[in-house]
Design an enzyme around this catalytic site. Structure first.
Site, mmCIF file in Angstrom:
data_model
loop_
_atom_site.group_PDB
_atom_site.id
_atom_site.type_symbol
_atom_site.label_atom_id
_atom_site.label_comp_id
_atom_site.label_asym_id
_atom_site.label_seq_id
_atom_site.Cartn_x
_atom_site.Cartn_y
_atom_site.Cartn_z
ATOM 1 N N LYS A 168 25.919 35.657 42.301
ATOM 2 C CA LYS A 168 26.452 35.014 43.508
ATOM 3 C C LYS A 168 25.713 35.492 44.759
ATOM 4 O O LYS A 168 25.277 34.699 45.583
ATOM 5 C CB LYS A 168 27.958 35.294 43.663
ATOM 6 C CG LYS A 168 28.788 34.822 42.471
ATOM 7 C CD LYS A 168 30.268 35.118 42.651
ATOM 8 C CE LYS A 168 30.641 36.582 42.667
ATOM 9 N NZ LYS A 168 30.401 37.312 41.395
ATOM 10 N N ARG A 205 39.466 35.132 44.752
ATOM 11 C CA ARG A 205 39.455 35.654 43.385
ATOM 12 C C ARG A 205 40.819 35.530 42.721
ATOM 13 O O ARG A 205 40.960 35.968 41.573
ATOM 14 C CB ARG A 205 39.067 37.132 43.411
ATOM 15 C CG ARG A 205 37.586 37.367 43.108
ATOM 16 C CD ARG A 205 37.325 38.802 43.469
ATOM 17 N NE ARG A 205 36.431 39.518 42.639
ATOM 18 C CZ ARG A 205 35.209 39.908 43.030
ATOM 19 N NH1 ARG A 205 34.727 39.541 44.188
ATOM 20 N NH2 ARG A 205 34.483 40.657 42.249
ATOM 21 N N ARG A 265 21.347 46.592 38.301
ATOM 22 C CA ARG A 265 21.324 46.109 39.693
ATOM 23 C C ARG A 265 21.005 47.224 40.684
ATOM 24 O O ARG A 265 21.505 48.329 40.590
ATOM 25 C CB ARG A 265 22.686 45.509 40.037
ATOM 26 C CG ARG A 265 22.886 45.279 41.523
ATOM 27 C CD ARG A 265 23.971 44.291 41.835
ATOM 28 N NE ARG A 265 25.297 44.671 41.390
ATOM 29 C CZ ARG A 265 26.341 43.840 41.423
ATOM 30 N NH1 ARG A 265 26.207 42.599 41.857
ATOM 31 N NH2 ARG A 265 27.514 44.250 41.006
ATOM 32 N N ARG A 279 22.462 52.017 44.705
ATOM 33 C CA ARG A 279 23.163 51.561 43.501
ATOM 34 C C ARG A 279 24.649 51.752 43.721
ATOM 35 O O ARG A 279 25.068 52.748 44.323
ATOM 36 C CB ARG A 279 22.706 52.347 42.270
ATOM 37 C CG ARG A 279 21.269 51.996 41.922
ATOM 38 C CD ARG A 279 20.853 52.436 40.551
ATOM 39 N NE ARG A 279 19.403 52.242 40.457
ATOM 40 C CZ ARG A 279 18.829 51.290 39.730
ATOM 41 N NH1 ARG A 279 19.539 50.456 39.011
ATOM 42 N NH2 ARG A 279 17.506 51.180 39.711
HETATM 43 P P1 ADP Z 1 27.084 38.998 41.922
HETATM 44 O O1 ADP Z 1 26.940 38.867 43.417
HETATM 45 O O2 ADP Z 1 27.596 37.722 41.292
HETATM 46 O O3 ADP Z 1 27.851 40.194 41.495
HETATM 47 P P2 ADP Z 1 24.214 39.658 41.943
HETATM 48 O O4 ADP Z 1 23.601 38.556 42.722
HETATM 49 O O5 ADP Z 1 24.368 40.969 42.610
HETATM 50 O O6 ADP Z 1 25.630 39.163 41.318
HETATM 51 O O7 ADP Z 1 23.374 39.813 40.588
HETATM 52 C C1 ADP Z 1 23.685 40.822 39.632
HETATM 53 C C2 ADP Z 1 22.388 41.375 39.047
HETATM 54 O O8 ADP Z 1 21.778 40.376 38.200
HETATM 55 C C3 ADP Z 1 21.333 41.747 40.095
HETATM 56 O O9 ADP Z 1 20.648 42.886 39.646
HETATM 57 C C4 ADP Z 1 20.415 40.511 40.132
HETATM 58 O O10 ADP Z 1 19.063 40.857 40.498
HETATM 59 C C5 ADP Z 1 20.469 40.035 38.683
HETATM 60 N N1 ADP Z 1 20.379 38.561 38.561
HETATM 61 C C6 ADP Z 1 20.886 37.623 39.398
HETATM 62 N N2 ADP Z 1 20.623 36.374 38.950
HETATM 63 C C7 ADP Z 1 19.922 36.530 37.780
HETATM 64 C C8 ADP Z 1 19.351 35.609 36.812
HETATM 65 N N3 ADP Z 1 19.445 34.294 36.948
HETATM 66 N N4 ADP Z 1 18.714 36.149 35.736
HETATM 67 C C9 ADP Z 1 18.617 37.500 35.586
HETATM 68 N N5 ADP Z 1 19.123 38.395 36.446
HETATM 69 C C10 ADP Z 1 19.767 37.939 37.532
HETATM 70 P P1 ADP Z 2 30.978 41.881 41.865
HETATM 71 O O1 ADP Z 2 31.013 40.401 42.120
HETATM 72 O O2 ADP Z 2 29.638 42.409 41.570
HETATM 73 O O3 ADP Z 2 32.038 42.321 40.887
HETATM 74 P P2 ADP Z 2 32.032 42.493 44.528
HETATM 75 O O4 ADP Z 2 31.130 43.217 45.429
HETATM 76 O O5 ADP Z 2 32.323 41.063 44.794
HETATM 77 O O6 ADP Z 2 31.462 42.720 43.081
HETATM 78 O O7 ADP Z 2 33.422 43.254 44.444
HETATM 79 C C1 ADP Z 2 33.526 44.649 44.226
HETATM 80 C C2 ADP Z 2 34.996 45.053 44.140
HETATM 81 O O8 ADP Z 2 35.637 44.748 45.402
HETATM 82 C C3 ADP Z 2 35.818 44.305 43.095
HETATM 83 O O9 ADP Z 2 35.736 44.927 41.833
HETATM 84 C C4 ADP Z 2 37.221 44.381 43.698
HETATM 85 O O10 ADP Z 2 37.786 45.669 43.512
HETATM 86 C C5 ADP Z 2 36.951 44.245 45.189
HETATM 87 N N1 ADP Z 2 36.995 42.832 45.665
HETATM 88 C C6 ADP Z 2 35.956 42.133 46.218
HETATM 89 N N2 ADP Z 2 36.346 40.897 46.572
HETATM 90 C C7 ADP Z 2 37.663 40.809 46.239
HETATM 91 C C8 ADP Z 2 38.632 39.770 46.331
HETATM 92 N N3 ADP Z 2 38.327 38.563 46.854
HETATM 93 N N4 ADP Z 2 39.884 40.033 45.877
HETATM 94 C C9 ADP Z 2 40.212 41.237 45.368
HETATM 95 N N5 ADP Z 2 39.351 42.248 45.236
HETATM 96 C C10 ADP Z 2 38.071 42.053 45.674
#
Ligand code: ADP
Ligand code: ADP
Length: 208
Positions: A14, A89, A123, A154
């Site tokens: 995302k 969420r 990541r 990280r």
């Molecule tokens: P989110 O915001 O949904 O948690 P991220 O954008 O941070 O996800 O992506 C999670 C990890 O996966 C990052 O290390 C990113 O570089 C990697 N990633 C994102 N899109 C892809 C893809 N299409 N294929 C492989 N790795 C990806």
């Molecule tokens: P990712 O998509 O990689 O899991 P985020 O950075 O979106 O991570 O979220 C990290 C943490 O922040 C989640 O595991 C949760 O604890 C909290 N969080 C983020 N957004 C929300 C939301 N909209 N509602 C509830 N908890 C949230």
């Protein structure tokens, strides 16, 4: 133009896609995860409340999240809408959002569970500019980050144990939103198990 929701499991891509489509939509990325991490770092009351939930991979209570969003969308840069990343969420969050701003698209990045652990455990982000990288799939270029001063960051919750809790929170509390948004005609799924650039192309097409 209204606001966009980027939807999908943790690690679906995302944030990665938000950074790419931002250049085209001009809408600012609003990541509740980033906002919560900033609050934790600051040690604000919201941060203190959120930390224990985040550390164990559980969702932070809806009232805390909605307070952050209600404030964020009053900022000047949100006047034409925003790109929500990681929000809503839960169904109560989505219901509250309907009264706050118009949502035009929910873009859902589908990634199977078995890919999520490898994505999250590899990541890193640049601490200077926030660009998202992956050790294997999207590595930092040999010349460093394009911002010129790469600092590796990280997340503490990006470990194999917490990922499983985050995934089960996603399946229990967040995935029901897919049908909820589909019922009001806003839901657009894309296959997220492909190259980053191919996914961006599909998302931009859906926004045209
Ligand atoms: P989110 O915001 O949904 O948690 P991220 O954008 O941070 O996800 O992506 C999670 C990890 O996966 C990052 O290390 C990113 O570089 C990697 N990633 C994102 N899109 C892809 C893809 N299409 N294929 C492989 N790795 C990806
Ligand atoms: P990712 O998509 O990689 O899991 P985020 O950075 O979106 O991570 O979220 C990290 C943490 O922040 C989640 O595991 C949760 O604890 C909290 N969080 C983020 N957004 C929300 C939301 N909209 N509602 C509830 N908890 C949230």
């Amino acid at each position: 133009m209204g606001s966009i929701v980027l939807f999908g499991p943790p690690g679906a891509g995302k944030g990665t896609q938000a950074q790419r489509i931002m250049e085209h939509t001009g809408l600012p990325q609003v990541s509740t995860g980033d906002m919560l991490r900033a609050a934790v770092k600051e040690g604000s009351p919201i941060g203190l409340e959120a930390k224990s939930y985040m550390d164990r991979g559980a969702l932070v209570p809806d009232d805390v999240i909605l307070g952050l969003i209600e404030d964020r969308i009053t900022h000047a840069d949100a006047v034409n809408g925003v790109m929500f990343d990681g929000f809503p969420r839960t169904i109560p969050q989505a219901e509250a959002l309907q009264n706050l701003t118009e949502i035009t698209h929910v873009l859902a990045i589908d990634v199977p569970d078995e890919r999520i652990v490898e994505r999250i455990c590899g990541r890193s982000t640049c601490g200077t500019c926030g660009t998202v990288y992956h050790d294997t799939f999207n590595p930092v270029p040999p010349s460093g980050c394009s911002c010129g001063s790469y600092v590796e960051k990280r997340r503490k919750d990006d470990n194999a144990d917490t990922v499983l809790t985050r995934l089960s929170a996603y399946h229990d509390q967040t995935s029901p939103l897919a049908d909820w948004y589909d019922a009001i005609g806003l839901f657009h799924p894309v296959n997220g198990d492909r190259d980053i650039a191919e996914i961006t192309e599909d998302l931009l097409e859906l926004l045209n």
